[in-house]
Design a protein around this motif. Structure first.
Motif, mmCIF file in Angstrom:
data_model
loop_
_atom_site.group_PDB
_atom_site.id
_atom_site.type_symbol
_atom_site.label_atom_id
_atom_site.label_comp_id
_atom_site.label_asym_id
_atom_site.label_seq_id
_atom_site.Cartn_x
_atom_site.Cartn_y
_atom_site.Cartn_z
ATOM 1 N N TYR A 118 -15.743 -1.421 -13.335
ATOM 2 C CA TYR A 118 -15.352 -2.828 -13.320
ATOM 3 C C TYR A 118 -15.495 -3.396 -11.919
ATOM 4 C CZ TYR A 118 -13.571 -2.506 -18.021
ATOM 5 O OH TYR A 118 -13.497 -2.339 -19.383
ATOM 6 N N ARG A 119 -15.730 -4.678 -11.880
ATOM 7 C CA ARG A 119 -15.660 -5.448 -10.645
ATOM 8 C C ARG A 119 -14.311 -6.145 -10.672
ATOM 9 N NH1 ARG A 119 -17.885 -4.631 -6.027
ATOM 10 N NH2 ARG A 119 -18.066 -6.509 -4.790
ATOM 11 N N VAL A 120 -13.622 -6.178 -9.530
ATOM 12 C CA VAL A 120 -12.323 -6.837 -9.430
ATOM 13 C C VAL A 120 -12.426 -7.910 -8.353
ATOM 14 C CG1 VAL A 120 -9.849 -6.563 -9.023
ATOM 15 C CG2 VAL A 120 -11.154 -4.675 -10.034
ATOM 16 N N ARG A 121 -12.169 -9.151 -8.736
ATOM 17 C CA ARG A 121 -12.122 -10.257 -7.780
ATOM 18 C C ARG A 121 -10.644 -10.583 -7.545
ATOM 19 N NH1 ARG A 121 -15.386 -15.202 -9.579
ATOM 20 N NH2 ARG A 121 -17.091 -13.832 -8.910
ATOM 21 N N ILE A 122 -10.222 -10.454 -6.297
ATOM 22 C CA ILE A 122 -8.840 -10.719 -5.936
ATOM 23 C C ILE A 122 -8.782 -12.048 -5.202
ATOM 24 C CG2 ILE A 122 -6.776 -9.861 -4.768
ATOM 25 C CD1 ILE A 122 -9.535 -7.423 -5.155
ATOM 26 N N SER A 123 -8.014 -12.986 -5.745
ATOM 27 C CA SER A 123 -7.830 -14.299 -5.136
ATOM 28 C C SER A 123 -6.387 -14.397 -4.657
ATOM 29 C CB SER A 123 -8.132 -15.409 -6.145
ATOM 30 O OG SER A 123 -9.459 -15.303 -6.624
ATOM 31 N N TYR A 124 -6.233 -14.820 -3.414
ATOM 32 C CA TYR A 124 -4.930 -14.894 -2.756
ATOM 33 C C TYR A 124 -4.603 -16.364 -2.518
ATOM 34 C CZ TYR A 124 -6.186 -10.056 -1.418
ATOM 35 O OH TYR A 124 -6.564 -8.733 -1.404
ATOM 36 N N GLY A 125 -3.443 -16.829 -2.996
ATOM 37 C CA GLY A 125 -3.091 -18.235 -2.852
ATOM 38 C C GLY A 125 -1.790 -18.454 -2.108
ATOM 39 N N ALA A 126 -1.700 -19.602 -1.419
ATOM 40 C CA ALA A 126 -0.499 -20.061 -0.696
ATOM 41 C C ALA A 126 0.012 -19.022 0.300
ATOM 42 C CB ALA A 126 0.596 -20.473 -1.675
ATOM 43 N N LEU A 127 -0.911 -18.390 1.006
ATOM 44 C CA LEU A 127 -0.524 -17.339 1.950
ATOM 45 C C LEU A 127 0.301 -17.875 3.117
ATOM 46 C CD1 LEU A 127 -3.778 -15.186 2.060
ATOM 47 C CD2 LEU A 127 -1.723 -14.853 0.664
ATOM 48 N N ASP A 128 0.174 -19.136 3.423
ATOM 49 C CA ASP A 128 0.918 -19.710 4.550
ATOM 50 C C ASP A 128 2.247 -20.337 4.134
ATOM 51 O OD1 ASP A 128 -0.042 -21.889 3.180
ATOM 52 O OD2 ASP A 128 -0.899 -22.887 4.943
ATOM 53 N N SER A 129 2.691 -20.082 2.909
ATOM 54 C CA SER A 129 3.918 -20.696 2.398
ATOM 55 C C SER A 129 5.169 -19.839 2.613
ATOM 56 C CB SER A 129 3.774 -20.980 0.899
ATOM 57 O OG SER A 129 3.739 -19.759 0.172
ATOM 58 N N VAL A 130 5.038 -18.703 3.258
ATOM 59 C CA VAL A 130 6.151 -17.772 3.401
ATOM 60 C C VAL A 130 7.154 -18.301 4.426
ATOM 61 C CG1 VAL A 130 6.795 -15.402 3.993
ATOM 62 C CG2 VAL A 130 4.691 -15.849 2.734
ATOM 63 N N SER A 131 8.429 -18.199 4.080
ATOM 64 C CA SER A 131 9.496 -18.668 4.962
ATOM 65 C C SER A 131 9.551 -17.835 6.235
ATOM 66 C CB SER A 131 10.846 -18.606 4.240
ATOM 67 O OG SER A 131 11.166 -17.263 3.912
ATOM 68 N N GLU A 132 10.239 -18.362 7.223
ATOM 69 C CA GLU A 132 10.321 -17.680 8.519
ATOM 70 C C GLU A 132 10.926 -16.284 8.398
ATOM 71 O OE1 GLU A 132 12.386 -18.755 12.666
ATOM 72 O OE2 GLU A 132 11.221 -20.395 11.785
ATOM 73 N N ASP A 133 11.889 -16.109 7.478
ATOM 74 C CA ASP A 133 12.507 -14.792 7.309
ATOM 75 C C ASP A 133 11.678 -13.869 6.403
ATOM 76 O OD1 ASP A 133 13.008 -15.738 4.736
ATOM 77 O OD2 ASP A 133 15.188 -15.733 4.948
ATOM 78 N N GLY A 134 10.573 -14.390 5.845
ATOM 79 C CA GLY A 134 9.673 -13.572 5.033
ATOM 80 C C GLY A 134 10.148 -13.293 3.625
ATOM 81 N N LEU A 135 11.220 -13.915 3.195
ATOM 82 C CA LEU A 135 11.783 -13.617 1.880
ATOM 83 C C LEU A 135 11.343 -14.583 0.786
ATOM 84 C CD1 LEU A 135 15.428 -12.710 2.964
ATOM 85 C CD2 LEU A 135 13.493 -11.169 2.528
ATOM 86 N N GLU A 136 11.074 -15.813 1.141
ATOM 87 C CA GLU A 136 10.698 -16.830 0.164
ATOM 88 C C GLU A 136 9.258 -17.254 0.399
ATOM 89 O OE1 GLU A 136 12.768 -17.773 -2.261
ATOM 90 O OE2 GLU A 136 14.308 -16.455 -1.453
ATOM 91 N N GLY A 137 8.592 -17.669 -0.671
ATOM 92 C CA GLY A 137 7.228 -18.155 -0.542
ATOM 93 C C GLY A 137 6.629 -18.466 -1.895
ATOM 94 N N ARG A 138 5.522 -19.152 -1.870
ATOM 95 C CA ARG A 138 4.794 -19.489 -3.092
ATOM 96 C C ARG A 138 3.497 -18.685 -3.195
ATOM 97 N NH1 ARG A 138 5.059 -23.903 -0.501
ATOM 98 N NH2 ARG A 138 2.861 -24.404 -0.780
ATOM 99 N N ASP A 139 3.348 -17.666 -2.361
ATOM 100 C CA ASP A 139 2.134 -16.853 -2.420
ATOM 101 C C ASP A 139 1.983 -16.275 -3.826
ATOM 102 O OD1 ASP A 139 4.480 -15.352 -1.532
ATOM 103 O OD2 ASP A 139 3.156 -13.611 -1.415
ATOM 104 N N HIS A 140 0.739 -16.199 -4.269
ATOM 105 C CA HIS A 140 0.446 -15.677 -5.604
ATOM 106 C C HIS A 140 -0.945 -15.046 -5.569
ATOM 107 C CE1 HIS A 140 -0.890 -19.867 -5.415
ATOM 108 N NE2 HIS A 140 -1.850 -19.532 -6.255
ATOM 109 N N TYR A 141 -1.190 -14.203 -6.555
ATOM 110 C CA TYR A 141 -2.370 -13.351 -6.539
ATOM 111 C C TYR A 141 -2.983 -13.326 -7.942
ATOM 112 C CZ TYR A 141 0.105 -12.245 -2.336
ATOM 113 O OH TYR A 141 0.760 -12.369 -1.130
ATOM 114 N N ARG A 142 -4.317 -13.430 -7.989
ATOM 115 C CA ARG A 142 -5.021 -13.354 -9.268
ATOM 116 C C ARG A 142 -6.071 -12.264 -9.169
ATOM 117 N NH1 ARG A 142 -8.817 -18.167 -11.066
ATOM 118 N NH2 ARG A 142 -9.996 -17.256 -9.358
#
Length: 158
Positions: free
Chosen positions: A115-139
């Motif tokens: 199989y070929r796997v295409r990994i798409s990374y979204g909202a990587l810059d949305s992570v909070s300063e403490d690193g706990l919250e964010g809207r990052d998502h992965y397809r």
């Protein structure tokens, strides 16, 4: 083209990573996470295991789409896109965090093969300063294809 099968998960990305692997694979990714691999958020450990890096050390939303053919590119809404190969001789793909209890991890049945796997990374810059919250998502999009090397399709802008 036939609509891909879609699966959605919240995966615990302990140590800023999760795995997609053939159920029978026994790869250990520990030594594979070089500085370069960490930077590109992706490591391949043939046969049958890939590690996807994340920007949070928390549970992250992951969508997996299994298609019969290569999907059309739709990179505009994604921060970063990469592709690699995954061998699935068992016909069962496991998605798991690196500290998950493997027998309980979700499985996806597919035709055995390459199989070929295409990994798409979204909202990587949305992570909070403490690193706990964010809207990052992965397809992760998978389709049958000959095994070929890792490629960056849309570079991550620093």
């Amino acid at each position: 083209m036939k609509t891909p099968r879609r699966f959605e998960y919240d995966v615990f990305a302990d140590y800023f990573q999760f795995y997609l692997q053939d159920e029978s694979a026994e790869s250990n990714l520990g030594a594979c996470w070089t500085d370069e691999a960490v930077e590109r958020l992706l490591v391949v450990a043939p046969p049958g295991t890939i590690g996807i890096g994340t920007v949070r050390n928390m549970s992250v939303p992951v969508a997996v789409e299994v298609a019969g053919a290569q999907p059309d590119p739709d990179f505009e809404s994604w921060d970063y896109v990469a592709e690699c190969a995954l061998e699935v001789p068992s016909g069962r793909i496991v998605i798991a965090g690196c500290t998950d209890y493997f027998p309980d991890a979700p499985r996806i049945d597919v035709e055995p093969g390459s199989y070929r796997v295409r990994i798409s990374y979204g909202a990587l810059d949305s992570v909070s300063e403490d690193g706990l919250e964010g809207r990052d998502h992965y397809r992760l999009q998978l389709w049958p294809a000959p095994s070929t090397g890792l490629r960056i399709l849309k570079p991550r802008v620093a």
